[in-house]
Scaffold this motif. Structure first.
Motif, PDB file in Angstrom:
ATOM      1  N   LEU A   1      14.661   4.834  -7.650  1.00 48.01           N
ATOM      2  CA  LEU A   1      14.267   3.931  -6.567  1.00 48.01           C
ATOM      3  C   LEU A   1      13.102   3.037  -6.991  1.00 48.01           C
ATOM      4  CD1 LEU A   1      14.417   6.280  -3.429  1.00 48.01           C
ATOM      5  CD2 LEU A   1      15.930   4.355  -3.927  1.00 48.01           C
ATOM      6  N   VAL A   2      12.098   3.652  -7.604  1.00 45.27           N
ATOM      7  CA  VAL A   2      10.907   2.899  -8.005  1.00 45.27           C
ATOM      8  C   VAL A   2      11.249   1.864  -9.073  1.00 45.27           C
ATOM      9  CG1 VAL A   2       8.629   3.093  -9.091  1.00 45.27           C
ATOM     10  CG2 VAL A   2       9.323   4.747  -7.357  1.00 45.27           C
TER      11      VAL A   2
ATOM     12  N   TRP B   1       0.832  -1.206   0.000  1.00 48.83           N
ATOM     13  CA  TRP B   1       0.000   0.000   0.000  1.00 48.83           C
ATOM     14  C   TRP B   1       0.870   1.260   0.000  1.00 48.83           C
ATOM     15  CZ3 TRP B   1      -4.377   1.100  -1.764  1.00 48.83           C
ATOM     16  CH2 TRP B   1      -5.150   2.161  -1.312  1.00 48.83           C
ATOM     17  N   LEU B   2       1.952   1.224   0.775  1.00 47.48           N
ATOM     18  CA  LEU B   2       2.881   2.364   0.781  1.00 47.48           C
ATOM     19  C   LEU B   2       3.503   2.545  -0.602  1.00 47.48           C
ATOM     20  CD1 LEU B   2       4.794   1.882   4.172  1.00 47.48           C
ATOM     21  CD2 LEU B   2       3.023   3.578   3.667  1.00 47.48           C
ATOM     22  N   ALA B   3       3.886   1.446  -1.234  1.00 47.72           N
ATOM     23  CA  ALA B   3       4.527   1.511  -2.545  1.00 47.72           C
ATOM     24  C   ALA B   3       3.593   2.086  -3.603  1.00 47.72           C
ATOM     25  CB  ALA B   3       5.000   0.119  -2.961  1.00 47.72           C
ATOM     26  N   LEU B   4       2.377   1.578  -3.644  1.00 46.85           N
ATOM     27  CA  LEU B   4       1.411   2.036  -4.637  1.00 46.85           C
ATOM     28  C   LEU B   4       1.128   3.536  -4.486  1.00 46.85           C
ATOM     29  CD1 LEU B   4      -1.023  -0.983  -4.444  1.00 46.85           C
ATOM     30  CD2 LEU B   4       0.233  -0.275  -6.485  1.00 46.85           C
ATOM     31  N   ASN B   5       0.979   3.970  -3.255  1.00 46.18           N
ATOM     32  CA  ASN B   5       0.680   5.379  -3.024  1.00 46.18           C
ATOM     33  C   ASN B   5       1.900   6.273  -3.230  1.00 46.18           C
ATOM     34  OD1 ASN B   5      -2.235   6.004  -1.849  1.00 46.18           O
ATOM     35  ND2 ASN B   5      -1.633   3.953  -1.200  1.00 46.18           N
TER      36      ASN B   5
ATOM     37  N   PHE C   1      12.097  -0.608   3.984  1.00 41.93           N
ATOM     38  CA  PHE C   1      11.241   0.060   2.993  1.00 41.93           C
ATOM     39  C   PHE C   1      10.468   1.245   3.580  1.00 41.93           C
ATOM     40  CE2 PHE C   1       7.355   0.474   0.403  1.00 41.93           C
ATOM     41  CZ  PHE C   1       7.945   0.820  -0.806  1.00 41.93           C
ATOM     42  N   PRO C   2       9.839   1.124   4.766  1.00 45.76           N
ATOM     43  CA  PRO C   2       9.124   2.277   5.332  1.00 45.76           C
ATOM     44  C   PRO C   2      10.031   3.500   5.509  1.00 45.76           C
ATOM     45  CG  PRO C   2       8.480   0.280   6.473  1.00 45.76           C
ATOM     46  CD  PRO C   2       9.648  -0.082   5.605  1.00 45.76           C
TER      47      PRO C   2
ATOM     48  N   VAL D   1      14.206  -2.502  -4.285  1.00 45.87           N
ATOM     49  CA  VAL D   1      13.553  -1.545  -3.381  1.00 45.87           C
ATOM     50  C   VAL D   1      12.041  -1.614  -3.546  1.00 45.87           C
ATOM     51  CG1 VAL D   1      13.386   0.869  -2.649  1.00 45.87           C
ATOM     52  CG2 VAL D   1      15.562  -0.022  -3.523  1.00 45.87           C
ATOM     53  N   PHE D   2      11.590  -1.523  -4.805  1.00 46.79           N
ATOM     54  CA  PHE D   2      10.168  -1.628  -5.146  1.00 46.79           C
ATOM     55  C   PHE D   2       9.987  -2.904  -5.973  1.00 46.79           C
ATOM     56  CE2 PHE D   2      10.257   2.747  -3.964  1.00 46.79           C
ATOM     57  CZ  PHE D   2       8.951   3.162  -3.721  1.00 46.79           C
TER      58      PHE D   2
END
Length: 212
Positions: free
Chosen positions: A117-118, A51-55, A139-140, A123-124
């Motif tokens: 990063l993405v 959820w953090l990644a998507l946002n 990751f956070p 990482v992602f």
């Protein structure tokens, strides 16, 4: 003018999994209800890191788009340094000493850093794995750094380019985007309060306007 700082239709890599569909459904629900508090809530089907990644990707794209609308007004002459009122930000990518850059170069470095990063699957990860097990343990912390730096772009826009924002009539869109950004950050304790100080009054006003 609206092509964004990275130019053309350049976008970051998609992340696999069901979360993208969930994010779309959540966004549609928000548009229908007008309550951004709903869209920031993590679905039960997604891991926290997914959820953090998507946002993170979504906020990167939105911030990039907003600044892209103003880039021709942000140059070496108008914005000699990356500032937000009395606050000044220097760029540091971990390889060199902190650099004092014009705002447009600071933001260019920032957007390219986030994109790198993405696009780094360590990482992602393209496949989040069960319960987000494929994300790195820190990751956070990476998300926190990305969000903290993205907030500086909002702060710069409000302090240095608000006249253009009003001229192009997207003040409401900017406010809604920042409101969404802050609500998401608060939901998951991402950006520290001390880093929000440049827009403290604006943030307070936007949060207070959210329906309970």
């Amino acid at each position: 003018m609206l092509s964004g700082i990275l130019g053309g239709n350049k976008t970051v890599r998609k992340i696999k999994g069901d979360g993208s569909k969930t994010l779309k459904n959540q966004s549609e629900r928000t548009l229908n209800t007008g309550n951004l508090k709903l869209v920031v809530q993590k679905p039960e089907t997604d891991s926290l890191n997914e959820w953090l990644a998507l946002n993170t990707v979504q906020f990167y794209n939105v911030t990039n788009f907003l600044y892209g609308a103003l880039i021709e007004y942000c140059n070496d002459k108008t914005c000699k340094t990356m500032t937000a009122g009395k606050w000044e930000y220097h760029w540091k990518d971990g390889k060199k000493k902190a650099q004092k850059l014009p705002a447009h170069l600071y933001i260019k470095e920032l957007m390219e850093w986030i994109e790198s990063l993405v696009n780094d699957s360590t990482v992602f990860p393209e496949d989040p794995g069960e319960d987000g097990k494929n994300f790195p343990k820190d990751f956070p912390k990476t998300v926190k750094k990305i969000f903290t730096r993205l907030f500086r772009v909002y702060a710069h826009i409000y302090y240095s380019h608000f006249e253009q924002v009003q001229q192009f009539n997207f003040e409401r869109h900017l406010n809604t985007s920042l409101q969404h950004f802050i609500l998401f950050s608060q939901e998951f304790n991402i950006v520290d309060k001390k880093d929000l100080v440049p827009l403290e009054a604006k943030v307070k006003s936007l949060i207070e306007s959210v329906p309970i």
